[in-house]
Design a protein around this motif. Structure first.
Motif, PDB file in Angstrom:
ATOM      1  N   MET A 181       0.689  -0.947  -0.227  1.00  0.00           N
ATOM      2  CA  MET A 181       0.154  -0.236  -0.281  1.00  0.00           C
ATOM      3  C   MET A 181       1.115   1.203  -0.128  1.00  0.00           C
ATOM      4  O   MET A 181       1.407   1.601   1.220  1.00  0.00           O
ATOM      5  N   ALA A 182       0.596   2.292  -0.974  1.00  0.00           N
ATOM      6  CA  ALA A 182       2.675   2.693  -1.341  1.00  0.00           C
ATOM      7  C   ALA A 182       1.628   4.249  -0.468  1.00  0.00           C
ATOM      8  O   ALA A 182       0.819   4.563  -0.553  1.00  0.00           O
ATOM      9  N   PHE A 183       2.912   4.427   0.136  1.00  0.00           N
ATOM     10  CA  PHE A 183       2.428   5.622   1.316  1.00  0.00           C
ATOM     11  C   PHE A 183       2.005   5.806   2.502  1.00  0.00           C
ATOM     12  O   PHE A 183       1.395   6.886   3.331  1.00  0.00           O
ATOM     13  N   ALA A 184       1.256   4.647   2.620  1.00  0.00           N
ATOM     14  CA  ALA A 184       0.989   4.362   3.761  1.00  0.00           C
ATOM     15  C   ALA A 184       1.442   4.760   5.216  1.00  0.00           C
ATOM     16  O   ALA A 184       1.061   5.319   6.404  1.00  0.00           O
ATOM     17  N   GLY A 185       3.111   4.009   5.289  1.00  0.00           N
ATOM     18  CA  GLY A 185       3.926   4.811   5.948  1.00  0.00           C
ATOM     19  C   GLY A 185       3.834   6.345   6.233  1.00  0.00           C
ATOM     20  O   GLY A 185       3.789   6.097   7.587  1.00  0.00           O
ATOM     21  N   LEU A 186       3.788   6.720   5.502  1.00  0.00           N
ATOM     22  CA  LEU A 186       4.284   8.237   5.500  1.00  0.00           C
ATOM     23  C   LEU A 186       3.190   8.735   5.876  1.00  0.00           C
ATOM     24  O   LEU A 186       3.040   9.716   6.720  1.00  0.00           O
ATOM     25  N   LEU A 241       7.275  -1.487   6.477  1.00  0.00           N
ATOM     26  CA  LEU A 241       7.631  -0.600   5.572  1.00  0.00           C
ATOM     27  C   LEU A 241       7.391  -0.190   4.200  1.00  0.00           C
ATOM     28  O   LEU A 241       8.202  -1.240   3.425  1.00  0.00           O
ATOM     29  N   ASP A 242       6.237   0.100   3.579  1.00  0.00           N
ATOM     30  CA  ASP A 242       5.888  -0.379   1.968  1.00  0.00           C
ATOM     31  C   ASP A 242       7.059   0.683   1.427  1.00  0.00           C
ATOM     32  O   ASP A 242       7.667   1.482   2.035  1.00  0.00           O
ATOM     33  N   LEU A 243       7.574   0.408   0.584  1.00  0.00           N
ATOM     34  CA  LEU A 243       9.195   0.581  -0.181  1.00  0.00           C
ATOM     35  C   LEU A 243       9.059   2.569  -0.848  1.00  0.00           C
ATOM     36  O   LEU A 243       9.348   2.955  -0.628  1.00  0.00           O
ATOM     37  N   THR A 244       7.638   2.781  -0.777  1.00  0.00           N
ATOM     38  CA  THR A 244       7.877   4.279  -1.464  1.00  0.00           C
ATOM     39  C   THR A 244       7.541   5.123  -0.021  1.00  0.00           C
ATOM     40  O   THR A 244       8.373   6.268  -0.437  1.00  0.00           O
ATOM     41  N   SER A 245       6.902   4.962   1.097  1.00  0.00           N
ATOM     42  CA  SER A 245       7.060   5.374   1.987  1.00  0.00           C
ATOM     43  C   SER A 245       8.431   5.454   2.744  1.00  0.00           C
ATOM     44  O   SER A 245       9.273   6.524   2.819  1.00  0.00           O
ATOM     45  N   ALA A 246       9.497   4.634   2.374  1.00  0.00           N
ATOM     46  CA  ALA A 246      10.604   4.473   3.345  1.00  0.00           C
ATOM     47  C   ALA A 246      11.746   4.998   2.633  1.00  0.00           C
ATOM     48  O   ALA A 246      12.511   5.864   2.715  1.00  0.00           O
ATOM     49  N   ARG A 247      11.507   5.561   1.514  1.00  0.00           N
ATOM     50  CA  ARG A 247      12.100   5.928   0.343  1.00  0.00           C
ATOM     51  C   ARG A 247      11.383   7.737   0.624  1.00  0.00           C
ATOM     52  O   ARG A 247      13.070   8.054   0.789  1.00  0.00           O
ATOM     53  N   VAL A 248      10.743   8.069   0.318  1.00  0.00           N
ATOM     54  CA  VAL A 248      10.596   9.471   0.910  1.00  0.00           C
ATOM     55  C   VAL A 248      10.821   9.540   2.413  1.00  0.00           C
ATOM     56  O   VAL A 248      11.719  10.358   2.497  1.00  0.00           O
ATOM     57  N   LEU A 249      11.250   8.617   3.323  1.00  0.00           N
ATOM     58  CA  LEU A 249      11.034   8.703   4.513  1.00  0.00           C
ATOM     59  C   LEU A 249      13.066   8.621   4.964  1.00  0.00           C
ATOM     60  O   LEU A 249      13.510  10.012   5.503  1.00  0.00           O
ATOM     61  N   ALA A 250      13.998   7.853   3.853  1.00  0.00           N
ATOM     62  CA  ALA A 250      15.175   7.905   4.275  1.00  0.00           C
ATOM     63  C   ALA A 250      15.094   9.335   3.454  1.00  0.00           C
ATOM     64  O   ALA A 250      16.190  10.225   3.691  1.00  0.00           O
ATOM     65  N   PHE A 251      15.109   9.947   2.015  1.00  0.00           N
ATOM     66  CA  PHE A 251      15.258  11.454   1.406  1.00  0.00           C
ATOM     67  C   PHE A 251      15.104  12.310   3.002  1.00  0.00           C
ATOM     68  O   PHE A 251      15.445  14.117   2.728  1.00  0.00           O
ATOM     69  N   VAL A 252      14.046  12.372   3.587  1.00  0.00           N
ATOM     70  CA  VAL A 252      13.450  13.665   4.611  1.00  0.00           C
ATOM     71  C   VAL A 252      14.582  12.817   5.332  1.00  0.00           C
ATOM     72  O   VAL A 252      15.086  14.573   5.675  1.00  0.00           O
ATOM     73  N   ALA A 253      14.913  12.072   5.956  1.00  0.00           N
ATOM     74  CA  ALA A 253      15.994  11.746   6.879  1.00  0.00           C
ATOM     75  C   ALA A 253      17.100  12.556   6.292  1.00  0.00           C
ATOM     76  O   ALA A 253      17.969  13.234   7.431  1.00  0.00           O
ATOM     77  N   ARG A 254      17.843  12.882   4.924  1.00  0.00           N
ATOM     78  CA  ARG A 254      18.869  12.888   4.297  1.00  0.00           C
ATOM     79  C   ARG A 254      18.465  14.763   4.662  1.00  0.00           C
ATOM     80  O   ARG A 254      19.956  15.326   3.719  1.00  0.00           O
ATOM     81  N   HIS A 255      17.493  15.386   4.543  1.00  0.00           N
ATOM     82  CA  HIS A 255      17.633  16.683   4.098  1.00  0.00           C
ATOM     83  C   HIS A 255      17.199  17.482   5.330  1.00  0.00           C
ATOM     84  O   HIS A 255      16.215  18.799   4.975  1.00  0.00           O
ATOM     85  N   LEU A 256      17.252  16.662   5.900  1.00  0.00           N
ATOM     86  CA  LEU A 256      16.510  17.166   6.457  1.00  0.00           C
ATOM     87  C   LEU A 256      17.657  18.832   7.123  1.00  0.00           C
ATOM     88  O   LEU A 256      18.718  18.626   7.713  1.00  0.00           O
ATOM     89  N   ALA A 257      17.077  20.252   7.521  1.00  0.00           N
ATOM     90  CA  ALA A 257      18.395  21.500   8.219  1.00  0.00           C
ATOM     91  C   ALA A 257      18.372  21.308   9.644  1.00  0.00           C
ATOM     92  O   ALA A 257      17.371  20.675  10.545  1.00  0.00           O
TER      93      ALA A 257
END
Length: 254
Positions: free
Chosen positions: A70-75, A141-157
């Protein structure tokens, strides 16, 4: 089970989480990935973090195997408390996130726009209140959420935000490679023995104790479960390899 029991032998891990909280309280962003096998105590450490972050806003997501398709379920779990602030986002970001969460009709959203939208929502805590995002069972996590959250983690200011993931190792990467991590291994022998002593009612033979510690590798969940499968006589010294089943520890794949 209280913190003292669950976190026995986890002083260095708790100190790392305390430092994370102090840094975020000072206005810095932090990311940490807790890696360990099933039963190592990752969830207990997440609860320690939540309980020792007074004044923080806490948001959570928990991976679930049935939702992996389920894409984006975790996000959605993390972002749901902030959806009332969607109107503050630039139109492309707002539209992408609304489509991802089925709040509007449309084609599959651009994942980069979704990532930027999630980053905006999670990196601007309301009223300057520091935020901790806790993600447990990240491997589910669904893969889409995992990738989005990894992106967020890498770009936190530079914002008072922490993202802390707990993931099963081995086999639970979910695109978190390269992020700061803390390996949650088995307990040291002394702490493992003390944990056993604290839960066994009645006599516990020293050789039985040592074998439990050795065969579980100090895994806290396994140490807590194994004595429940033995009768008092076995705990007191009847731990005999010739007696079918008594030497087999709990399934380490829980």
């Amino acid at each position: 089970m209280d913190d003292t029991l669950r976190l026995r032998g986890r002083r260095s891990e708790c100190e790392a989480l305390d430092r994370l909280v102090a840094n975020v309280r000072a206005g810095q962003s932090r990311v940490l990935v807790l890696r360990g096998e099933t039963g190592a105590g990752k969830t207990a450490l997440l609860e320690y973090l939540v309980q020792h972050a007074p004044g923080f806003r806490i948001v959570r997501a928990v991976g679930a195997e049935p939702e992996m398709e389920m894409a984006f379920a975790g996000l959605h779990q993390l972002c749901a408390p902030f959806l009332d602030r969607l109107g503050r986002l630039p139109d492309p970001q707002r539209g992408a996130l609304e489509t991802a969460f089925s709040l509007r009709n449309g084609d599959a959203p651009d994942r980069f726009a979704v990532g930027l939208a999630a980053l905006s929502l999670l990196s601007e805590p309301a009223g300057g209140q520091p935020l901790v995002c806790v993600v447990d069972d990240t491997q589910w996590l669904d893969l889409t959420s995992a990738r989005v959250l990894a992106f967020v983690a890498r770009h936190l200011a530079a914002a008072p935000v922490a993202m802390v993931f707990a993931v099963r190792q081995p086999g639970g990467e979910q695109d978190l490679t390269g992020l700061p991590e803390l390996l949650v291994g088995g307990l040291a022998d002394g702490d493992a023995r003390a944990l056993l002593d604290s839960v066994v009612i009645g006599p516990l033979d020293e050789q039985v104790r040592d074998r439990m510690v050795a065969e579980t590798g100090g895994n806290p969940q396994a140490l807590l479960e194994w004595p429940r499968r033995l009768i008092p006589g076995e705990l007191a010294g009847g731990f005999d390899a010739s007696r079918g089943g008594t030497t087999n520890g709990p399934d380490r794949g829980w």
